[in-house]
Scaffold this active site. Structure first.
Site, short mmCIF file in Angstrom:
data_model
loop_
_atom_site.label_atom_id
_atom_site.label_comp_id
_atom_site.label_asym_id
_atom_site.label_seq_id
_atom_site.Cartn_x
_atom_site.Cartn_y
_atom_site.Cartn_z
N VAL A 132 0.85 -1.20 0.00
CA VAL A 132 0.00 0.00 0.00
C VAL A 132 0.88 1.24 0.00
O VAL A 132 1.70 1.43 0.90
CB VAL A 132 -0.93 0.02 1.23
CG1 VAL A 132 -1.73 1.33 1.28
CG2 VAL A 132 -1.86 -1.17 1.23
N LYS A 205 -5.75 -1.61 -2.46
CA LYS A 205 -5.00 -0.98 -1.37
C LYS A 205 -5.94 -0.54 -0.24
O LYS A 205 -5.60 -0.67 0.95
CB LYS A 205 -4.19 0.20 -1.93
CG LYS A 205 -3.07 -0.26 -2.87
CD LYS A 205 -2.52 0.88 -3.71
CE LYS A 205 -1.39 0.42 -4.63
NZ LYS A 205 -1.04 1.41 -5.65
N GLY A 302 7.65 2.67 -7.81
CA GLY A 302 9.06 2.79 -8.19
C GLY A 302 9.92 1.78 -7.43
O GLY A 302 9.61 1.44 -6.29
N1 HSE Z 1 0.42 1.04 -10.67
C1 HSE Z 1 0.59 1.41 -9.30
C2 HSE Z 1 0.42 2.92 -9.20
C3 HSE Z 1 1.96 0.98 -8.83
O1 HSE Z 1 0.35 3.58 -10.24
O2 HSE Z 1 0.30 3.43 -8.08
C4 HSE Z 1 2.15 1.00 -7.34
O3 HSE Z 1 1.27 0.15 -6.65
#
Ligand code: HSE
Length: 325
Positions: A132, A205, A302
């Site tokens: 998360v 999340k 990242g």
């Molecule tokens: N695809 C997700 C985002 C990556 O853009 O937040 C991180 O969980």
């Protein structure tokens, strides 16, 4: 010095970031724990993909059993993404007596109960801070420093891709489709960006946040979810005329004793602290009955920010486990 034997399931962005941190910052980790983190095996499914780091090929395997069934491995770190086979691998590792760390929000949100129950039944740790809001230590704060609170509300910008798109549409007047392409090129988006733009990633999340903050598991598909794919430039302009900004917000709050939750684009007053959270940054705004209002802000995606959270979990396990090697 004693060592903790670590197996990595997955060597994509997050796996590469985790490897780099455990290697570059090995000395500080050893000084803080008195234990050496030793990566003994890495499951790499796609050998041809460009990597963030290069590793000794002897560490690489294409067989998950080389990690899950290796009696020497103490900690299995799951960074594969997707619900399966990730969930099955984590359950097998727990049953084999291994601690598990995961960054995989989709697998954890879908299978929260069986994963946490299996860890408990087998007396192993299951930590998932990175699942998360990437590098933001929000789960550890909810279950640690804030654990004396009744939580009243959690509002989060939980997806970097959609926040990036909305920021560019708001600040530069760009069209949704053009910015989505840009976000994909920058590597924030999921392999299939539908999960980002339709709010599914944020719902995963929010499900994990609610399980920890409100002790209530709500399956992600039970969370009313609207993404940003139908937001137009004129919606953004109309909001601006009213002094508001559109953000994709995951929200859970207790009203008259009942937990209410949703993921949806919301028009926030420009003065709201979440309006200052731009581009790929994430933030979680928490209200607890004792602590009051708090905001956590940082990079939600990242290799290194997410790897930082993964490594924090690994080190917490190392500090608590009896390493006899
Ligand atoms: N695809 C997700 C985002 C990556 O853009 O937040 C991180 O969980």
């Amino acid at each position: 010095m004693k060592s903790a034997k670590i197996g990595l399931l997955g060597f994509g962005n997050v796996g590469g970031g985790t490897y780099k941190i455990l290697t570059d910052n090995k000395a500080i980790i050893e000084a803080r724990t008195g234990i050496s983190p030793e990566i003994v095996k890495i499951l790499q499914r796609n050998r041809n993909k460009k990597r963030l780091v290069s590793v000794d090929p002897v560490l690489l395997t294409e067989d998950p059993d080389d990690i899950i069934k290796d009696p020497d491995v103490d900690i299995v770190v799951e960074m594969l993404g997707g619900i399966e086979p990730a969930t099955s691998f984590m359950l097998q590792a727990m049953k084999a007596g291994k601690h598990v760390v995961s960054a995989n929000k989709a697998a954890i949100a879908a299978n929260y109960k069986i994963l946490t129950d299996t860890a408990q039944e087998n007396g192993v740790k299951f930590l998932f801070e990175a699942s998360v809001a990437g590098g933001i230590p929000v789960l550890t704060s909810i279950t640690g420093a804030l654990q004396s609170n009744n939580f009243i509300e959690i509002m989060g910008i939980l997806n970097g891709t959609t926040n990036y798109i909305l920021t560019k549409m708001t600040e530069e007047g760009l069209a949704y489709k053009d910015v989505l392409r840009d976000a994909q090129e920058k590597g924030f988006a999921e392999a299939d960006p539908t999960a980002d733009v339709e709010g599914i990633d944020a719902a995963n999340k929010l499900s994990i946040l609610m399980a920890l903050a409100f002790d209530t598991y709500v399956a992600p598909e039970a969370i009313p979810t609207t993404g940003i794919s139908s937001i137009t430039e004129s919606d953004i302009c109309r909001a601006a005329e009213d002094g508001k900004i559109i953000k994709l917000i995951g929200k859970a709050s207790v009203r008259s004793g009942k937990l209410e939750y949703s993921v949806q684009p919301m028009m926030l007053d420009k003065a709201h602290p979440l309006c200052g959270v731009n581009n790929e940054f994430n933030a979680v705004y928490i209200t607890g009955d004792m602590v009051g209002e708090l905001m956590f802000y940082g990079k939600g995606a990242g290799p290194l920010p997410t790897g930082s959270a993964v490594c924090g979990d690994i080190i917490n396990i190392m500090k608590n486990m009896e390493v006899e090697k």
